[in-house]
Each structure stands twice: as C-alpha cells, then as structure tokens.
Design a protein around this motif. Structure first.
Motif, PDB file in Angstrom:
ATOM      1  N   ASP A 138       0.849  -1.192   0.000  1.00 39.98           N
ATOM      2  CA  ASP A 138       0.000   0.000   0.000  1.00 39.98           C
ATOM      3  C   ASP A 138       0.883   1.239   0.000  1.00 39.98           C
ATOM      4  N   LEU A 139       0.878   1.972  -1.090  1.00 39.81           N
ATOM      5  CA  LEU A 139       1.696   3.181  -1.178  1.00 39.81           C
ATOM      6  C   LEU A 139       1.138   4.325  -0.352  1.00 39.81           C
ATOM      7  N   GLY A 140       0.001   4.095   0.312  1.00 39.49           N
ATOM      8  CA  GLY A 140      -0.487   5.060   1.285  1.00 39.49           C
ATOM      9  C   GLY A 140       0.229   4.929   2.614  1.00 39.49           C
ATOM     10  N   ASN A 141       1.016   3.862   2.758  1.00 39.89           N
ATOM     11  CA  ASN A 141       1.792   3.613   3.976  1.00 39.89           C
ATOM     12  C   ASN A 141       3.202   4.171   3.790  1.00 39.89           C
ATOM     13  N   PRO A 142       3.696   4.999   4.721  1.00 36.96           N
ATOM     14  CA  PRO A 142       5.036   5.597   4.575  1.00 36.96           C
ATOM     15  C   PRO A 142       6.147   4.567   4.399  1.00 36.96           C
ATOM     16  N   PHE A 143       5.970   3.369   4.964  1.00 38.19           N
ATOM     17  CA  PHE A 143       6.975   2.318   4.820  1.00 38.19           C
ATOM     18  C   PHE A 143       7.193   2.001   3.348  1.00 38.19           C
ATOM     19  N   TYR A 144       6.109   1.808   2.629  1.00 36.48           N
ATOM     20  CA  TYR A 144       6.214   1.447   1.217  1.00 36.48           C
ATOM     21  C   TYR A 144       6.667   2.629   0.362  1.00 36.48           C
ATOM     22  N   ASN A 145       6.347   3.833   0.794  1.00 30.41           N
ATOM     23  CA  ASN A 145       6.883   5.014   0.111  1.00 30.41           C
ATOM     24  C   ASN A 145       8.401   5.044   0.218  1.00 30.41           C
ATOM     25  N   ALA A 146       8.905   4.686   1.411  1.00 28.08           N
ATOM     26  CA  ALA A 146      10.355   4.655   1.622  1.00 28.08           C
ATOM     27  C   ALA A 146      11.003   3.565   0.772  1.00 28.08           C
ATOM     28  N   VAL A 147      10.321   2.426   0.613  1.00 22.55           N
ATOM     29  CA  VAL A 147      10.824   1.348  -0.251  1.00 22.55           C
ATOM     30  C   VAL A 147      10.948   1.853  -1.688  1.00 22.55           C
ATOM     31  N   GLN A 148       9.906   2.525  -2.162  1.00 24.65           N
ATOM     32  CA  GLN A 148       9.929   3.065  -3.522  1.00 24.65           C
ATOM     33  C   GLN A 148      11.094   4.038  -3.709  1.00 24.65           C
ATOM     34  N   LYS A 149      11.258   4.941  -2.759  1.00 25.11           N
ATOM     35  CA  LYS A 149      12.332   5.940  -2.859  1.00 25.11           C
ATOM     36  C   LYS A 149      13.708   5.280  -2.823  1.00 25.11           C
ATOM     37  N   GLY A 150      13.835   4.225  -1.988  1.00 23.21           N
ATOM     38  CA  GLY A 150      15.114   3.516  -1.910  1.00 23.21           C
ATOM     39  C   GLY A 150      15.472   2.854  -3.235  1.00 23.21           C
ATOM     40  N   ALA A 151      14.487   2.238  -3.884  1.00 25.73           N
ATOM     41  CA  ALA A 151      14.727   1.606  -5.187  1.00 25.73           C
ATOM     42  C   ALA A 151      15.114   2.644  -6.232  1.00 25.73           C
ATOM     43  N   GLU A 152      14.431   3.782  -6.215  1.00 28.55           N
ATOM     44  CA  GLU A 152      14.727   4.841  -7.182  1.00 28.55           C
ATOM     45  C   GLU A 152      16.112   5.429  -6.945  1.00 28.55           C
ATOM     46  N   THR A 153      16.485   5.600  -5.682  1.00 27.71           N
ATOM     47  CA  THR A 153      17.797   6.153  -5.348  1.00 27.71           C
ATOM     48  C   THR A 153      18.920   5.254  -5.836  1.00 27.71           C
ATOM     49  N   GLU A 154      18.786   3.947  -5.605  1.00 28.78           N
ATOM     50  CA  GLU A 154      19.834   3.012  -6.019  1.00 28.78           C
ATOM     51  C   GLU A 154      19.896   2.897  -7.540  1.00 28.78           C
ATOM     52  N   ALA A 155      18.745   2.966  -8.196  1.00 25.73           N
ATOM     53  CA  ALA A 155      18.725   2.922  -9.660  1.00 25.73           C
ATOM     54  C   ALA A 155      19.479   4.112 -10.239  1.00 25.73           C
ATOM     55  N   GLN A 156      19.321   5.263  -9.621  1.00 25.37           N
ATOM     56  CA  GLN A 156      20.028   6.464 -10.081  1.00 25.37           C
ATOM     57  C   GLN A 156      21.537   6.315  -9.877  1.00 25.37           C
ATOM     58  N   LYS A 157      21.936   5.671  -8.772  1.00 23.84           N
ATOM     59  CA  LYS A 157      23.362   5.454  -8.504  1.00 23.84           C
ATOM     60  C   LYS A 157      23.989   4.559  -9.569  1.00 23.84           C
ATOM     61  N   ILE A 158      23.244   3.519  -9.962  1.00 20.26           N
ATOM     62  CA  ILE A 158      23.760   2.601 -10.984  1.00 20.26           C
ATOM     63  C   ILE A 158      23.887   3.313 -12.324  1.00 20.26           C
ATOM     64  N   GLY A 159      22.923   4.185 -12.614  1.00 16.77           N
ATOM     65  CA  GLY A 159      22.955   4.963 -13.850  1.00 16.77           C
ATOM     66  C   GLY A 159      22.351   4.219 -15.023  1.00 16.77           C
ATOM     67  N   GLY A 160      22.369   4.853 -16.176  1.00 13.37           N
ATOM     68  CA  GLY A 160      21.852   4.226 -17.382  1.00 13.37           C
ATOM     69  C   GLY A 160      20.365   4.415 -17.586  1.00 13.37           C
ATOM     70  N   ASN A 161      19.790   5.416 -16.922  1.00 10.40           N
ATOM     71  CA  ASN A 161      18.360   5.717 -17.082  1.00 10.40           C
ATOM     72  C   ASN A 161      17.453   4.515 -16.795  1.00 10.40           C
ATOM     73  N   ILE A 162      17.720   3.849 -15.678  1.00  9.78           N
ATOM     74  CA  ILE A 162      16.906   2.697 -15.283  1.00  9.78           C
ATOM     75  C   ILE A 162      15.517   3.189 -14.879  1.00  9.78           C
ATOM     76  N   LYS A 163      14.498   2.549 -15.434  1.00  9.80           N
ATOM     77  CA  LYS A 163      13.121   2.918 -15.120  1.00  9.80           C
ATOM     78  C   LYS A 163      12.601   2.098 -13.944  1.00  9.80           C
ATOM     79  N   VAL A 164      12.006   2.790 -12.969  1.00  7.08           N
ATOM     80  CA  VAL A 164      11.430   2.135 -11.800  1.00  7.08           C
ATOM     81  C   VAL A 164       9.925   2.368 -11.798  1.00  7.08           C
ATOM     82  N   ASN A 165       9.166   1.299 -11.790  1.00  6.59           N
ATOM     83  CA  ASN A 165       7.707   1.384 -11.764  1.00  6.59           C
ATOM     84  C   ASN A 165       7.199   0.729 -10.493  1.00  6.59           C
ATOM     85  N   ALA A 166       6.743   1.534  -9.530  1.00  8.63           N
ATOM     86  CA  ALA A 166       6.221   1.020  -8.261  1.00  8.63           C
ATOM     87  C   ALA A 166       4.699   1.049  -8.292  1.00  8.63           C
ATOM     88  N   VAL A 167       4.082  -0.054  -7.869  1.00 12.19           N
ATOM     89  CA  VAL A 167       2.627  -0.164  -7.881  1.00 12.19           C
ATOM     90  C   VAL A 167       2.128  -0.628  -6.518  1.00 12.19           C
TER      91      VAL A 167
END
Length: 333
Positions: free
Chosen positions: A59-88
C-alpha cells in the motif's frame, strides 16, 4: 564359403552402421545440451544491463512502502543508465498484486521486487516470472516460492526487542495486548518474537493477540477502541506496525485513557511524531530501514543480472529500538 563371407561382411557393416549411428546421436545430443547451457548462461552475463525495475508493494499510502519506492529509485540512479522504476500498490489484495506481477513479466521487466501480500498465493505468478527469465527478489516478507533473493528486517528480533522493552518497563508484571495485522510472514514473525520475550515473565498476561488491525491507522483506531471498551485495565500495547499503533494512540486520546503505553514496529515518521507528543502514549518503536532494504534489493538484482550471485539468498537487516529517550539521535526515514 564365399556366401558365408559375404553374409558376415554385410552383418559387420550393419553393426558398424548402428554403432556409428548411436555415436552420432550422442554427439548431436551433447551439442544440443551445450547449446542449451550456453543459452541459459547468456541470460545472466556482464553483457546484460539492468534497464527496468518493477516494485510490487502492499500500500503506497503507507510511509513504509513510500520509503521502499524511494530507496529503489535512489539506487537505480546510482547505478545509472536511465533505469526505469515502476512502483505499484495492491492495497494488500492478492488478485491485484498477481495481475501487477503478470504485467511486469509480460513487459519484459528485468528485475521484480515484491513485498508479498500472501506468501502462498503469490507462488504461481513468481514461478511464471522466473520461468520467463525475470529476476525476482522478495522484500520485507518471505514467500513460499523460489526467488533469487529474500531481503527483510529481522522481524522476529523486532518483536523480541519491542516486547522486551514492554516487559522491562512493566517490571515483569501487567496486562498486555497485541494489535495483530494482515497475516503476512513478517507480521507473524513479530508476534512470535513478542510472545517469546513475554513468555519469560509469568506475571505478564497477554489478554488479546488475535485482533487484526489491518496495518492501518483506521484499523488501529477501531480495534483499540473495542479493546478499551472490553478491558478496563491495560498496561501496554504491542502494535505489529506503527500505523496501527498511531491509530491506537488516537483511540486512547478519544477514550481519555493514558494508563498504558504503546510500542510499534517500523520507525515511521508518524510514530516519531507521536512519540514527540508527551501527552500521547506512543513510547517506542523497533525501527526498520525500508529504503536501505530496497537499495540492497536493487544492488543484488543488478549483480544477479550480470552473473554475480549473492553469497546468501536470505539477508536479514537488524532493527533498532527507538524510544523517547534516544529519539533525538534517530535519523528516521
């Protein structure tokens, strides 16, 4: 004699022909197997690059899952290469989460990270994803399926430290309730850890542990309101996640009851805010690191895609007990 020699020659040629045929079949079989092996190995080599990540959450209404989404996006940016992250978000609905993972698989998503809403129910769709060549990592809650890696907080430890705090503060005597939650593996482990800690104290009575607060603020408010009506005296509450604990805190305010205190699990912004309020009863939380877990999941997924398997497929992240006394040093999510 000429006839006998001729027959023997024909038979020898036939035997030789059969032998050569069998040998050729083995060569063909070995060549086919070798080709299959090469094909399988090519799915995970350094030539591949992580390009897409699908994150299936409760549930993305829960701050825990929002933090999970942000963590995945942050690491994808570190790796580079325009990695697309789709959180549902599935709203903890198995059918919806199944459809989401099926969609990720059909869209050739390289890495699927999921926080399963039903450890058994997700097995078929995980199996399909992996058969299709997707890397699948379970996060926060275990699943009854083969995955490439499982990353979670040490949920048993979370229950243990939370309820040890309760036992210490009660000095081994009192009435405790557990606000249970959605029957996910992580929640079950927290309850088990709590019961393990409390079992050492015969004068602590666990007066309720089955009520499902659904992991939400509204659920915590509803269940705690009922418990306050049922029990005239409660000394402590273990909420299996912070959101239900915050709801329980609100129920206490509405009922004007402050003889007990609440300990949650997560270390969420809502919990730390409730702990800052001296008029509330939210006293402590076993803090997780959801963003850190998601970053680890992306790191490991990226390594697997490039042919580097983790030393262990199960990774437990320790929790930290945050109380009003050490709240100022807690960085939060």
């Amino acid at each position: 004699m000429k006839k006998i020699s001729l027959i023997a020659g024909i038979l020898g040629f036939a035997v030789l022909g059969c032998t050569n045929g069998a040998h050729n079949d083995n060569i063909a079989t070995n060549t086919t197997n070798k080709a299959t092996n090469i094909s399988a190995e090519s799915l995970s080599t350094s030539n591949r690059k992580l390009q897409t990540i699908g994150v299936a959450l409760g549930d993305l209404g829960n701050p825990f899952y929002n933090a999970v989404q942000k963590g995945a996006e942050t690491e994808a940016q570190k790796i580079g290469g325009n990695i697309k992250v789709n959180a549902v978000s599935s709203a903890f609905d198995l059918n919806q989460q199944t459809n989401q993972i099926e969609n990720f698989t059909a869209a050739n998503t390289d890495l699927i990270i999921l926080s399963a809403v039903d450890k058994k129910g997700v097995k078929p769709v995980i199996d399909q994803a992996r058969l299709a060549g997707r890397v699948v990592i379970a996060l926060d809650s275990a699943v009854d399926a083969d995955v490439d890696a499982m990353i979670s907080s040490n949920n048993t430890q979370a229950g243990e430290v939370a309820c040890q705090y309760i036992a210490d503060r009660l000095k081994g005597q009192g009435s405790v309730v557990i606000l249970n939650g959605t029957p996910m593996d992580s929640i079950n482990q927290r309850v088990s850890g709590c019961e393990k800690s409390l079992s050492k104290y015969p004068n602590i009575k666990l007066i309720s542990k089955e009520q499902n607060a659904e992991g939400t603020r509204d659920g915590g408010l509803r269940v705690m309101s009922d418990l306050l009506t049922t029990f005239p005296k409660i000394d402590a509450v273990f909420a299996t996640n912070d959101q239900s604990g915050v709801g329980a805190d609100l129920a206490a305010r509405q009922a004007r009851r402050n003889e007990f205190f609440i300990v949650g699990v997560d270390g969420s912004p809502d919990a730390t805010k409730a702990m800052e309020d001296k008029n509330g009863v939210f006293a402590a939380t076993a803090a997780q690191n959801p963003a850190g877990m998601a970053q680890k999941a992306v790191q490991i997924g990226n390594d697997i895609i490039q042919g580097k398997k983790p030393e262990s497929s199960e990774i437990l992240i320790p929790v930290k007990l945050v109380t009003r006394e050490n709240l100022s040093s807690y960085k939060g999510w």
